[in-house]
Design a protein around this motif. Structure first.
Motif, PDB file in Angstrom:
ATOM      1  N   MET A   1       0.845  -1.198   0.000  1.00  0.00           N
ATOM      2  CA  MET A   1       0.000   0.000   0.000  1.00  0.00           C
ATOM      3  C   MET A   1       0.877   1.244   0.000  1.00  0.00           C
ATOM      4  SD  MET A   1      -2.907   1.176   2.790  1.00  0.00           S
ATOM      5  CE  MET A   1      -1.688   1.512   4.054  1.00  0.00           C
ATOM      6  N   THR A   2       0.589   2.188  -0.887  1.00  0.00           N
ATOM      7  CA  THR A   2       1.320   3.449  -0.935  1.00  0.00           C
ATOM      8  C   THR A   2       0.734   4.422   0.091  1.00  0.00           C
ATOM      9  OG1 THR A   2      -0.151   4.275  -2.646  1.00  0.00           O
ATOM     10  CG2 THR A   2       1.835   3.128  -3.369  1.00  0.00           C
ATOM     11  N   ALA A   3       1.424   5.542   0.267  1.00  0.00           N
ATOM     12  CA  ALA A   3       0.920   6.568   1.175  1.00  0.00           C
ATOM     13  C   ALA A   3      -0.404   7.114   0.647  1.00  0.00           C
ATOM     14  CB  ALA A   3       1.939   7.693   1.305  1.00  0.00           C
ATOM     15  N   VAL A   4      -1.319   7.394   1.557  1.00  0.00           N
ATOM     16  CA  VAL A   4      -2.633   7.905   1.163  1.00  0.00           C
ATOM     17  C   VAL A   4      -2.480   9.297   0.571  1.00  0.00           C
ATOM     18  CG1 VAL A   4      -4.894   8.622   2.014  1.00  0.00           C
ATOM     19  CG2 VAL A   4      -3.846   6.520   2.878  1.00  0.00           C
ATOM     20  N   ASP A   5      -3.110   9.515  -0.572  1.00  0.00           N
ATOM     21  CA  ASP A   5      -3.086  10.809  -1.245  1.00  0.00           C
ATOM     22  C   ASP A   5      -3.986  11.780  -0.479  1.00  0.00           C
ATOM     23  OD1 ASP A   5      -3.791  12.993  -2.931  1.00  0.00           O
ATOM     24  OD2 ASP A   5      -3.188  11.846  -4.685  1.00  0.00           O
ATOM     25  N   PRO A   6      -3.454  12.919  -0.012  1.00  0.00           N
ATOM     26  CA  PRO A   6      -4.281  13.847   0.764  1.00  0.00           C
ATOM     27  C   PRO A   6      -5.492  14.350  -0.011  1.00  0.00           C
ATOM     28  CG  PRO A   6      -1.962  14.394   1.008  1.00  0.00           C
ATOM     29  CD  PRO A   6      -2.045  13.347  -0.068  1.00  0.00           C
ATOM     30  N   GLN A   7      -5.347  14.555  -1.318  1.00  0.00           N
ATOM     31  CA  GLN A   7      -6.490  15.035  -2.092  1.00  0.00           C
ATOM     32  C   GLN A   7      -7.585  13.983  -2.161  1.00  0.00           C
ATOM     33  OE1 GLN A   7      -6.967  18.263  -3.260  1.00  0.00           O
ATOM     34  NE2 GLN A   7      -8.984  17.320  -3.276  1.00  0.00           N
ATOM     35  N   GLN A   8      -7.198  12.716  -2.345  1.00  0.00           N
ATOM     36  CA  GLN A   8      -8.191  11.643  -2.332  1.00  0.00           C
ATOM     37  C   GLN A   8      -8.877  11.565  -0.967  1.00  0.00           C
ATOM     38  OE1 GLN A   8      -6.084   8.101  -3.432  1.00  0.00           O
ATOM     39  NE2 GLN A   8      -5.766   8.734  -5.564  1.00  0.00           N
ATOM     40  N   LEU A   9      -8.105  11.742   0.085  1.00  0.00           N
ATOM     41  CA  LEU A   9      -8.665  11.699   1.438  1.00  0.00           C
ATOM     42  C   LEU A   9      -9.650  12.842   1.647  1.00  0.00           C
ATOM     43  CD1 LEU A   9      -8.404  10.055   4.047  1.00  0.00           C
ATOM     44  CD2 LEU A   9      -6.640  11.665   4.786  1.00  0.00           C
ATOM     45  N   ARG A  10      -9.292  14.032   1.169  1.00  0.00           N
ATOM     46  CA  ARG A  10     -10.182  15.186   1.300  1.00  0.00           C
ATOM     47  C   ARG A  10     -11.472  14.951   0.501  1.00  0.00           C
ATOM     48  NH1 ARG A  10      -6.646  18.400   0.083  1.00  0.00           N
ATOM     49  NH2 ARG A  10      -5.979  18.960   2.184  1.00  0.00           N
ATOM     50  N   THR A  11     -11.345  14.376  -0.676  1.00  0.00           N
ATOM     51  CA  THR A  11     -12.530  14.078  -1.482  1.00  0.00           C
ATOM     52  C   THR A  11     -13.426  13.062  -0.781  1.00  0.00           C
ATOM     53  OG1 THR A  11     -11.339  14.549  -3.529  1.00  0.00           O
ATOM     54  CG2 THR A  11     -13.313  13.180  -3.707  1.00  0.00           C
ATOM     55  N   PHE A  12     -12.835  12.021  -0.211  1.00  0.00           N
ATOM     56  CA  PHE A  12     -13.602  11.006   0.515  1.00  0.00           C
ATOM     57  C   PHE A  12     -14.363  11.639   1.685  1.00  0.00           C
ATOM     58  CE2 PHE A  12     -13.315   8.292   4.356  1.00  0.00           C
ATOM     59  CZ  PHE A  12     -14.361   7.430   4.053  1.00  0.00           C
ATOM     60  N   VAL A  13     -13.691  12.478   2.461  1.00  0.00           N
ATOM     61  CA  VAL A  13     -14.343  13.123   3.599  1.00  0.00           C
ATOM     62  C   VAL A  13     -15.518  13.983   3.133  1.00  0.00           C
ATOM     63  CG1 VAL A  13     -14.020  14.857   5.416  1.00  0.00           C
ATOM     64  CG2 VAL A  13     -12.309  13.068   5.076  1.00  0.00           C
ATOM     65  N   THR A  14     -15.345  14.685   2.027  1.00  0.00           N
ATOM     66  CA  THR A  14     -16.406  15.556   1.515  1.00  0.00           C
ATOM     67  C   THR A  14     -17.607  14.743   1.041  1.00  0.00           C
ATOM     68  OG1 THR A  14     -14.710  17.143   0.810  1.00  0.00           O
ATOM     69  CG2 THR A  14     -16.923  17.428  -0.096  1.00  0.00           C
ATOM     70  N   VAL A  15     -17.354  13.655   0.322  1.00  0.00           N
ATOM     71  CA  VAL A  15     -18.456  12.795  -0.127  1.00  0.00           C
ATOM     72  C   VAL A  15     -19.204  12.217   1.073  1.00  0.00           C
ATOM     73  CG1 VAL A  15     -19.061  10.666  -1.348  1.00  0.00           C
ATOM     74  CG2 VAL A  15     -17.367  12.222  -2.330  1.00  0.00           C
ATOM     75  N   ALA A  16     -18.464  11.731   2.069  1.00  0.00           N
ATOM     76  CA  ALA A  16     -19.099  11.134   3.248  1.00  0.00           C
ATOM     77  C   ALA A  16     -19.912  12.178   4.013  1.00  0.00           C
ATOM     78  CB  ALA A  16     -18.036  10.518   4.144  1.00  0.00           C
ATOM     79  N   ARG A  17     -19.393  13.408   4.100  1.00  0.00           N
ATOM     80  CA  ARG A  17     -20.102  14.462   4.829  1.00  0.00           C
ATOM     81  C   ARG A  17     -21.383  14.872   4.126  1.00  0.00           C
ATOM     82  NH1 ARG A  17     -19.504  19.835   4.003  1.00  0.00           N
ATOM     83  NH2 ARG A  17     -17.468  19.543   2.998  1.00  0.00           N
ATOM     84  N   LEU A  18     -21.330  14.992   2.801  1.00  0.00           N
ATOM     85  CA  LEU A  18     -22.488  15.461   2.039  1.00  0.00           C
ATOM     86  C   LEU A  18     -23.431  14.329   1.647  1.00  0.00           C
ATOM     87  CD1 LEU A  18     -20.730  18.067  -0.288  1.00  0.00           C
ATOM     88  CD2 LEU A  18     -22.039  18.514   1.797  1.00  0.00           C
ATOM     89  N   GLY A  19     -22.914  13.091   1.677  1.00  0.00           N
ATOM     90  CA  GLY A  19     -23.756  11.956   1.287  1.00  0.00           C
ATOM     91  C   GLY A  19     -24.101  11.969  -0.180  1.00  0.00           C
ATOM     92  N   SER A  20     -23.233  12.543  -1.008  1.00  0.00           N
ATOM     93  CA  SER A  20     -23.536  12.674  -2.432  1.00  0.00           C
ATOM     94  C   SER A  20     -22.250  12.917  -3.215  1.00  0.00           C
ATOM     95  CB  SER A  20     -24.501  13.841  -2.661  1.00  0.00           C
ATOM     96  OG  SER A  20     -24.578  14.191  -4.025  1.00  0.00           O
ATOM     97  N   PHE A  21     -22.058  12.156  -4.300  1.00  0.00           N
ATOM     98  CA  PHE A  21     -20.910  12.378  -5.178  1.00  0.00           C
ATOM     99  C   PHE A  21     -21.077  13.690  -5.941  1.00  0.00           C
ATOM    100  CE2 PHE A  21     -20.205   8.076  -4.098  1.00  0.00           C
ATOM    101  CZ  PHE A  21     -18.915   7.725  -4.466  1.00  0.00           C
ATOM    102  N   SER A  22     -22.290  13.970  -6.402  1.00  0.00           N
ATOM    103  CA  SER A  22     -22.505  15.179  -7.203  1.00  0.00           C
ATOM    104  C   SER A  22     -22.360  16.436  -6.348  1.00  0.00           C
ATOM    105  CB  SER A  22     -23.887  15.143  -7.858  1.00  0.00           C
ATOM    106  OG  SER A  22     -24.914  15.018  -6.887  1.00  0.00           O
ATOM    107  N   ASP A  23     -22.881  16.408  -5.121  1.00  0.00           N
ATOM    108  CA  ASP A  23     -22.735  17.572  -4.245  1.00  0.00           C
ATOM    109  C   ASP A  23     -21.270  17.793  -3.882  1.00  0.00           C
ATOM    110  OD1 ASP A  23     -25.441  17.913  -4.335  1.00  0.00           O
ATOM    111  OD2 ASP A  23     -25.839  17.097  -2.334  1.00  0.00           O
TER     112      ASP A  23
END
Length: 300
Positions: free
Chosen positions: A1-23
């Motif tokens: 496993m490589t180091a987690v990409d901070p941008q991917q992590l930020r995107t994941f947190v945003t999707v989980a918070r909003l409950g929507s990929f489009s939002d």
């Protein structure tokens, strides 16, 4: 496993918070397909599904990642802000955050001195809750902050670890139980908090210690809130106390006498345990300018 990409992590947190990929795509300024690709890459890297898609929400593994993600992203933003402060030119703008009860006459006098030294300075004071301030100082949203809370004498406040911040005590005041002037205990010279564990208390998280903090301080169960007050206006809380909706633990006002109080509220000193209302100044690296001067004045 490589180091987690901070941008991917930020995107994941945003999707989980909003409950929507489009939002999430709209908030982050990406296309929806780019968001989906980032989530898929993160899941492939970690070897497990992080989100269920219908409805969108975290899996058990995703929930665990969220617990790690928030402090990681704060620390990354704090590192960026700290380096930028050291490398940047002095700013004529001063943004101070403060909890409601941390603002007093000393702050007003210090800000007056800053204005005299820097007459063109733009000064902004933001009144915020306890939980928001340390992270906002660390990430550069605030230049510095005044935070108050419950502590043993000379002990630091229990603040979250969000980065290399400087913490300086600026004030310690006695604590008192705020209750209606007609309350049977209003004439006491002191009260033990443990004896009030069965009393009606007001839960005011932005203004007074909550039930969990009172239980921890006394080692006694109880302190069940009779009502919840969500806000930063002390006058509203005092109005509820005066009309019998519950008690609160507050800093003792200057000149308050036993059994006496403005607006129908009496303040009885806390006799046990030994606790104080403590105010601390938080800041990161401060280049010379209005914020650095204010920090010196408050710490002096």
């Amino acid at each position: 496993m490589t180091a987690v990409d901070p941008q991917q992590l930020r995107t994941f947190v945003t999707v989980a918070r909003l409950g929507s990929f489009s939002d999430a795509a709209r908030e982050l300024g990406y296309t929806q397909s780019a968001v989906s690709q980032q989530i898929a890459a993160l899941e492939a890297d970690l070897g497990t599904a992080l989100l269920v898609r219908r409805p969108v929400g975290p899996t058990a593994a995703g929930q665990r990642l969220l617990e790690h993600a928030a402090p990681l992203l704060v620390r990354l933003a704090a590192a960026r802000a700290d380096v930028a402060r050291l490398a940047g030119a002095p700013s004529a703008r001063l943004v101070l955050g403060a909890t409601p009860l941390a603002v007093g006459a000393e702050l007003g006098r210090a800000l007056g001195e800053v204005r005299r030294e820097y007459p063109g300075a733009e000064v902004e004071v933001r009144i915020l809750g306890h939980d928001a301030l340390p992270a906002q100082v660390a990430t550069g949203d605030l230049d510095l902050a005044l935070v108050d809370g419950l502590a043993a004498p000379s002990d630091p406040l229990p603040l979250p670890e969000v980065g290399p911040l400087t913490t300086v005590a600026v004030d310690e005041r006695p604590l008192a139980v705020a209750l209606p002037t007609g309350h049977p205990l209003a004439g006491r010279t002191g009260l033990a908090l443990a004896d009030l564990s069965a009393a009606r208390w007001l839960d005011a998280p932005d203004l007074a210690p909550g039930a969990a903090r009172l239980r921890a301080a006394t080692g006694v169960d109880g302190f069940r809130p009779a009502a919840r007050y969500c806000g930063t206006d002390l006058h509203g809380l005092l109005a509820l106390i005066a009309t019998g909706h519950g008690l609160a633990l507050l800093p003792e006002p200057a000149g308050a006498g036993v059994g006496a109080g403005a607006d129908g509220v009496a303040y009885v000193p806390v006799a046990a345990p030994r606790l104080v209302h403590r105010t601390e100044l938080l800041h990161g690296s401060l280049p010379e300018g209005p914020a650095a001067l204010l920090a010196r004045l408050l710490a002096g």
